[in-house]
Design a protein around this motif. Sequence first.
Motif, PDB file in Angstrom:
ATOM      1  N   HIS A 175       0.827  -1.211   0.000  1.00 52.60           N
ATOM      2  CA  HIS A 175       0.000   0.000   0.000  1.00 52.60           C
ATOM      3  C   HIS A 175       0.857   1.255   0.000  1.00 52.60           C
ATOM      4  O   HIS A 175       0.435   2.309  -0.489  1.00 52.60           O
ATOM      5  N   SER A 176       2.054   1.167   0.529  1.00 52.51           N
ATOM      6  CA  SER A 176       2.923   2.342   0.592  1.00 52.51           C
ATOM      7  C   SER A 176       3.697   2.557  -0.707  1.00 52.51           C
ATOM      8  O   SER A 176       4.359   3.578  -0.883  1.00 52.51           O
ATOM      9  N   GLU A 177       3.643   1.606  -1.634  1.00 49.18           N
ATOM     10  CA  GLU A 177       4.362   1.729  -2.891  1.00 49.18           C
ATOM     11  C   GLU A 177       3.630   2.691  -3.829  1.00 49.18           C
ATOM     12  O   GLU A 177       2.404   2.748  -3.851  1.00 49.18           O
ATOM     13  N   SER A 178       4.390   3.441  -4.623  1.00 48.96           N
ATOM     14  CA  SER A 178       3.768   4.337  -5.588  1.00 48.96           C
ATOM     15  C   SER A 178       3.121   3.538  -6.710  1.00 48.96           C
ATOM     16  O   SER A 178       2.062   3.899  -7.218  1.00 48.96           O
ATOM     17  N   ARG A 179       3.758   2.453  -7.103  1.00 50.35           N
ATOM     18  CA  ARG A 179       3.198   1.571  -8.124  1.00 50.35           C
ATOM     19  C   ARG A 179       3.870   0.216  -8.007  1.00 50.35           C
ATOM     20  O   ARG A 179       5.083   0.105  -8.192  1.00 50.35           O
ATOM     21  N   ILE A 256      -4.537  -0.760  -4.948  1.00 49.50           N
ATOM     22  CA  ILE A 256      -3.210  -0.178  -5.140  1.00 49.50           C
ATOM     23  C   ILE A 256      -2.925  -0.024  -6.628  1.00 49.50           C
ATOM     24  O   ILE A 256      -3.378  -0.839  -7.438  1.00 49.50           O
TER      25      ILE A 256
END
Length: 300
Positions: A175-179, A256
């Motif tokens: 969830h914290s990843e940009s992509r 996400i």
Amino acid sequence: MDQALFVFVAVVERGSFTRTAEELHMTQPAVSQYIAALERTSGAKLLERTNKYIRMTKAGEIVYHHAKEIIGLYARMQNLVDDLSQVASGGISIGASYTFGEYVLPHVIGRLRDRYPLIRPAITIGNTKEIAELITHHKIDVGIIEGEYEDKKLLIQPFAEDIMEVVVAENHRLHSESRATSKELQSETWIVRESGSGTREATDRLFAQLQLLPASVMEFGSTQIIKESVEAGLGITLLSQWAIRKETALGTLRTIPAEGTPVTRQFSLVTGVAPYHTKAAQLFIDLLQEGEWAAGKLLR
């Protein structure tokens, strides 16, 4: 319609000549005479009968299968004739695959009932393959399926677009990843629907596009179980935005951004190729094909 077919189906489904006679308001000898006449016409013994049971022979199984279709077709024919002089009323049997059937169809039925309160819908939920087969065998009037499906014996008409995204638990690391990259997606445990479902077809399409071979896959036959499993942190999944509206509003599930997503697919109307529908079925079809649905604005 041949009354003997109707009586035969009743005997098979009730497992008793006596119960059949009572429910059809006939004498038991009359029921026996209908069965004997049908056996003479078909040229084969259809039932094995003892004091303990009634069992179909192989020939009986064939006759039963086709008799069900004939009875269903006759009922639809009579409904069409009745519709010529009646207001919108009567029953309609609707089959829908899980995402549409569980998360969108109830709203559509609500609107149908508001406009036409005398129409009585009956709903069957199954995966895409199961719904298509029910239409093929004339067991439902109208079907709604997800994703790609082809059958020359059916009329399949897309009417709305569905958007699917990768879904994770509220506190999942991705969830914290940009992509999320394909490499990150591959290292995850994926929770997927069973083969034959539209959601599984879309998931397999994403895997093929990204050349993903997930480290672990769990297969479940229910979208609700998949959502609960993702919430519990057992893995990630690909689901329609419609299926997770409540969970995303509550914050228990999140979508996400991920490579290869969003995945789009079509909701399609499925009917037999016959050009006629009962008035109730046609009104339901018209409702689905109204501008707001065709524009992909489902319930917005």
